[in-house]
Design an enzyme around this catalytic site. Structure first.
Site, mmCIF file in Angstrom:
data_model
loop_
_atom_site.group_PDB
_atom_site.id
_atom_site.type_symbol
_atom_site.label_atom_id
_atom_site.label_comp_id
_atom_site.label_asym_id
_atom_site.label_seq_id
_atom_site.Cartn_x
_atom_site.Cartn_y
_atom_site.Cartn_z
ATOM 1 N N TYR A 1 -4.350 -3.744 -2.241
ATOM 2 C CA TYR A 1 -5.264 -2.481 -1.209
ATOM 3 C C TYR A 1 -4.764 -1.813 0.140
ATOM 4 O O TYR A 1 -4.550 -3.174 0.762
ATOM 5 C CB TYR A 1 -6.399 -2.903 -1.402
ATOM 6 C CG TYR A 1 -7.307 -1.064 -1.133
ATOM 7 C CD1 TYR A 1 -7.575 -0.587 -2.380
ATOM 8 C CD2 TYR A 1 -7.717 -1.278 0.113
ATOM 9 C CE1 TYR A 1 -8.257 0.587 -1.920
ATOM 10 C CE2 TYR A 1 -8.163 0.060 0.509
ATOM 11 C CZ TYR A 1 -8.844 0.746 -0.687
ATOM 12 O OH TYR A 1 -9.102 2.023 -0.058
ATOM 13 N N GLU B 1 -4.909 6.320 0.466
ATOM 14 C CA GLU B 1 -5.280 5.796 -0.045
ATOM 15 C C GLU B 1 -4.406 5.081 -1.355
ATOM 16 O O GLU B 1 -3.762 6.103 -2.158
ATOM 17 C CB GLU B 1 -6.477 5.238 -0.782
ATOM 18 C CG GLU B 1 -7.181 3.887 -1.933
ATOM 19 C CD GLU B 1 -8.265 3.809 -2.272
ATOM 20 O OE1 GLU B 1 -9.300 3.650 -1.394
ATOM 21 O OE2 GLU B 1 -8.805 4.639 -3.676
#
Length: 393
Positions: A112, A200
């Site tokens: 992530y 993101e």
């Protein structure tokens, strides 16, 4: 402002971050052609992904891996003819109008990586985890040590040494170190240059061949900075937004729909928040945040009432105006205009103080026949008590 995944992937690719090829489609036939093209080019599997501004797509069945063009067509037909329902959409779900058809990637490891605005520390912060591919909130709750955060300098941004330390903390080694550092720095750069509030990548994947790829992406942008980025503003998809919020924006109103049943019309963001708080304090549930500001015209305020009353969940309306720049008589005329054009079929409680308040009270007193369910309030507490009681009756 939010954008779709396929648009976010394009921004990453333009920034030099490696992204698998893919095509946005809007029909079953287009999905069929795109999948066939990828299979002809050697893809072993293709992924079909619904393009909506909500998460939980995979669990809802709106991200599918397919091994043939027939399977791709079936997946596209399912997604384009069913509403996607997930914890982020509510029970009504979302209509799917666009799909991403992309080459599926073999995955050895998922990470992530995100850049966001850290309002608690007044910095832009890079957030990363070696546990990608799942909801980062769940990882943070289950294993806070798995989340790595790097606060950046307000002028210098993310430094190369910070990027390298971050990459080492994620467990990268060998040839992947330089790849990962490059991606981290490029993500930080595009975040800053685009005036984003969130950039993101989830997941950033390591393939068995040792290549790092961004296979899913999300961007949010600061609305107040869009005038600097017309190329980004063009990516806005109004069909994904609340229609009432778009109407409000056109008239210069700040409106956010909520889940309650008491509509609020207030001037000033702070006063609007206080109004919602005091409604909650007395057992009610606000249906919206609506700040008409200090310079809204009578027509704009009338439109504000139309927006509030168009919400079928609204069972009562509270008007709370402290007139400084905003004149109370303007609000009173807008109430009368809304009564004639829209009609108040629900209880209306009005609290007015400040500029031209006596004239406003005179206007409303003369309009009581047209608005029989209207009550006046002496102060905010009195107004909250009256509107919650009227809704509960």
């Amino acid at each position: 402002m939010k954008i779709h995944e396929y648009q976010a992937r394009e921004l990453l690719a333009e920034a030099g971050i490696p992204v698998p090829g893919g095509t946005m489609v809007q029909s079953i036939e287009e999905a069929d052609r795109a999948a066939k093209k990828l299979f002809r080019e050697g893809a072993k599997q293709v992924v079909i992904k619904a393009q909506v501004h909500a998460g939980g797509r995979g669990k809802a069945g709106f991200v599918k891996l397919v091994k043939s063009a027939d399977e791709a067509r079936g997946a596209a037909q399912f997604m384009l003819t069913n509403r996607m329902i997930s914890p982020q959409t509510g029970p009504e779900g979302l209509e799917v109008k666009r799909l991403l058809v992309a080459t599926a990637v073999d995955i050895a490891k998922e990470y992530y990586l995100a850049m966001t605005v850290d309002r608690a520390n007044n910095t832009n912060t890079m957030i990363a985890s070696a546990e990608g591919g799942v909801e980062i909130e769940a990882v943070a709750q289950r294993n806070p040590a798995a989340i790595v955060k790097v606060q950046t300098h307000p002028l210098l941004g993310l430094s190369p040494y910070q990027a390298r330390q971050l990459v080492f903390n994620l467990g990268f080694g060998g040839k992947q170190v330089n790849q990962a550092v490059d991606i981290v720095l490029r993500l930080s750069k595009v975040f800053t240059q685009a005036d984003a509030s969130l950039a993101e990548i989830n997941p950033l994947v390591l393939t068995p061949a040792g290549q790092l790829l961004a296979i899913d992406a999300k961007f949010n942008f600061d609305d107040n900075a869009l005038f600097r980025h017309p190329e980004i503003e063009k990516l806005f998809d109004p069909s994904e937004e609340n229609a009432a919020e778009l109407r409000a924006k056109e008239h210069g109103l700040s409106y956010v729909a909520l889940d309650g049943n008491i509509g609020c019309l207030v001037n000033g963001a702070g006063l609007a928040m206080a109004t919602m708080d005091i409604i909650k304090l007395h057992g009610g549930e606000p249906a919206n945040f609506l700040d008409v500001g200090g310079s809204a015209s009578e027509e704009a305020v009338t439109e504000a009432f139309r927006i509030i009353l168009s919400d079928r969940a609204v069972q009562g309306v509270l008007v709370n105006i402290f007139g400084g720049i905003m004149q109370c008589d303007k609000i009173a005329r807008a109430i009368v205009a809304a009564a004639g054009q829209v009609g108040f079929k629900v209880p209306l409680v009005v609290r007015l103080e400040g500029t031209n308040v006596e004239e406003a009270r005179r206007i409303l007193s003369e309009a009581r026949r047209e608005i029989p369910r209207m009550q006046s309030a002496s102060d905010l507490t009195d107004a909250a008590k009256k509107v919650t009681a009227a809704v509960a009756a």
